[in-house]
Design an enzyme around this catalytic site. Structure first.
Site, PDB file in Angstrom:
ATOM      1  N   ASP A  18     -95.549  -0.479 -18.684  1.00 51.07           N
ATOM      2  CA  ASP A  18     -94.597  -1.572 -18.879  1.00 51.07           C
ATOM      3  C   ASP A  18     -95.384  -2.840 -19.189  1.00 51.07           C
ATOM      4  O   ASP A  18     -95.481  -3.764 -18.382  1.00 51.07           O
ATOM      5  CB  ASP A  18     -93.760  -1.745 -17.604  1.00 51.07           C
ATOM      6  CG  ASP A  18     -92.507  -2.574 -17.836  1.00 51.07           C
ATOM      7  OD1 ASP A  18     -92.131  -2.768 -19.011  1.00 51.07           O
ATOM      8  OD2 ASP A  18     -91.903  -3.016 -16.850  1.00 51.07           O
ATOM      9  N   GLU A  89     -87.430  -4.290 -28.373  1.00 49.76           N
ATOM     10  CA  GLU A  89     -86.101  -4.771 -28.019  1.00 49.76           C
ATOM     11  C   GLU A  89     -85.455  -5.625 -29.105  1.00 49.76           C
ATOM     12  O   GLU A  89     -86.111  -6.481 -29.708  1.00 49.76           O
ATOM     13  CB  GLU A  89     -86.179  -5.582 -26.718  1.00 49.76           C
ATOM     14  CG  GLU A  89     -84.836  -5.864 -26.095  1.00 49.76           C
ATOM     15  CD  GLU A  89     -84.890  -5.850 -24.588  1.00 49.76           C
ATOM     16  OE1 GLU A  89     -83.896  -6.255 -23.962  1.00 49.76           O
ATOM     17  OE2 GLU A  89     -85.918  -5.413 -24.024  1.00 49.76           O
ATOM     18  N   LYS A 125     -84.538  -0.923 -28.158  1.00 47.07           N
ATOM     19  CA  LYS A 125     -83.954  -1.302 -26.870  1.00 47.07           C
ATOM     20  C   LYS A 125     -82.822  -2.301 -27.078  1.00 47.07           C
ATOM     21  O   LYS A 125     -82.955  -3.253 -27.840  1.00 47.07           O
ATOM     22  CB  LYS A 125     -85.010  -1.947 -25.972  1.00 47.07           C
ATOM     23  CG  LYS A 125     -86.050  -0.986 -25.453  1.00 47.07           C
ATOM     24  CD  LYS A 125     -87.082  -1.714 -24.603  1.00 47.07           C
ATOM     25  CE  LYS A 125     -86.526  -2.130 -23.269  1.00 47.07           C
ATOM     26  NZ  LYS A 125     -87.590  -2.766 -22.412  1.00 47.07           N
ATOM     27  N   THR A 149     -81.345  -0.604 -21.906  1.00 48.61           N
ATOM     28  CA  THR A 149     -82.037  -1.307 -20.827  1.00 48.61           C
ATOM     29  C   THR A 149     -81.083  -2.202 -20.046  1.00 48.61           C
ATOM     30  O   THR A 149     -79.884  -2.218 -20.312  1.00 48.61           O
ATOM     31  CB  THR A 149     -83.214  -2.107 -21.417  1.00 48.61           C
ATOM     32  OG1 THR A 149     -83.998  -2.650 -20.357  1.00 48.61           O
ATOM     33  CG2 THR A 149     -82.741  -3.228 -22.324  1.00 48.61           C
ATOM     34  N   PHE A 171     -82.874  -0.300 -13.656  1.00 47.31           N
ATOM     35  CA  PHE A 171     -83.794  -1.273 -13.065  1.00 47.31           C
ATOM     36  C   PHE A 171     -83.763  -1.174 -11.540  1.00 47.31           C
ATOM     37  O   PHE A 171     -82.813  -1.635 -10.905  1.00 47.31           O
ATOM     38  CB  PHE A 171     -83.415  -2.684 -13.516  1.00 47.31           C
ATOM     39  CG  PHE A 171     -83.973  -3.064 -14.861  1.00 47.31           C
ATOM     40  CD1 PHE A 171     -84.142  -2.132 -15.859  1.00 47.31           C
ATOM     41  CD2 PHE A 171     -84.330  -4.377 -15.121  1.00 47.31           C
ATOM     42  CE1 PHE A 171     -84.657  -2.483 -17.105  1.00 47.31           C
ATOM     43  CE2 PHE A 171     -84.848  -4.754 -16.358  1.00 47.31           C
ATOM     44  CZ  PHE A 171     -85.011  -3.802 -17.357  1.00 47.31           C
TER      45      PHE A 171
END
Length: 311
Positions: A18, A89, A125, A149, A171
């Site tokens: 990440d 993203e 994303k 996400t 998350f």
């Protein structure tokens, strides 16, 4: 000598970095790598990138194009270091605009293709809003793979799988943050961690339904959360926690397995049902909105940085 927990984790879960930091990726050799506006901002602020960013900023027609070029350039560099997916993203500005999200995704894939990175290596994303999920449905039909996400609620997970998303990112840590704020004296250790419990529930539901969508736990606050999800399809982990796992030794127990899934069949959610479920889930509603705002704030900082470099 026993092997590290990171080595053991890689035997039961695909480990994802990440980060946009290339040295971290080289060191830990993850399967995939994920980026987001915050991580792209961090990577863009590295001194050794400044000259290249200035060139991109000046060559681009506008700041929007410059942001896309930076994200794709960093993603292309990462693609040379990992064998699997690289996640990029779509702007958080588009979180509630299905058509604009689809258009932007195709544009990003085209930019990657020009850099020699094929579409099957990229996960686009987008936030797990209703519009983002429906954009993913269309993109998957077009052969563009997606990563949904900012996922906090079970309704989001159901809708993502029904849409055929390649991967979701529930998350963990941000769910824990919310519950800690609501109940500062609560015991959230081990299986009491609500973020861990959420991913376990989603994982078992997906396996029971035979969904192909990959479950990738994200946003961890400590290594105990990661240990509690050993066996999940994928886990995307920050550099600091990758380092902790690499330095810790002992025996890592598998916690998740498709064999344990026992959830019954369920129907797909309509838009009305999805929106009501999100409204009814205070935590998911709050954290989704907050996450979009935070990502947008960091994108604006990147835009300001590139605007200065254009001068």
């Amino acid at each position: 000598m026993s092997t590290s927990l990171l080595t053991q984790l890689k035997e039961m879960t695909k480990v994802v970095a990440d980060t946009g930091d290339l040295e971290t990726i080289r060191r830990f050799r993850p399967e995939d790598a994920t980026t987001n506006p915050s991580l792209i901002l961090q990577a863009a602020q590295q001194e050794d990138r400044r000259e290249r960013l200035a060139v991109i900023a000046r060559e681009s027609a506008d700041i929007d194009e410059a942001v896309d070029r930076v994200a794709v350039e960093i993603g292309s560099e990462i693609s040379e270091l990992v064998p699997g997916y690289v996640s990029t993203e779509v702007s958080s500005r588009l979180s509630f605009d299905r058509e604009a999200t689809i258009k932007k995704a195709h544009s990003l894939i085209e930019r990657y293709a020009k850099n020699g990175v094929p579409a099957e290596r990229i996960l686009i994303k987008t936030a797990s809003t209703w519009e983002g999920i429906q954009a993913a449905r269309a993109l998957e039909r077009d052969g563009i793979r997606t990563n949904l996400t900012l996922l906090f609620g079970f309704a989001q997970a159901k809708a993502c799988a029904d849409a055929g998303a390649t991967l979701i990112s529930p998350f963990v840590g941000r769910i824990l943050d919310w519950h800690k704020a609501q109940n500062p004296d609560g015991d959230f250790s081990g299986d009491n961690d609500p973020g861990v419990a959420s991913v376990k529930r989603i994982f078992e539901y997906y396996k029971a339904q035979n969904y192909a969508t990959i479950v990738m736990g994200a946003s961890f606050r400590n290594v105990d959360e990661i240990k509690s999800l050993a066996g999940c399809d994928r886990l995307t982990i920050s550099p600091a926690l990758l380092n902790e796992l690499d330095e810790e030794h002992g025996t890592l127990e598998r916690k998740l397995s498709a064999k344990s899934a026992k959830v019954g069949a369920d129907d797909a959610l309509s838009e009305q049902e999805f929106r009501w479920a999100m409204n009814d889930d205070e935590m998911a509603h709050d954290k989704l909105a907050e996450g979009i705002r935070k990502f947008m704030a960091d994108q604006k900082k990147l835009e300001e940085l590139l605007a200065k470099l254009r001068q």
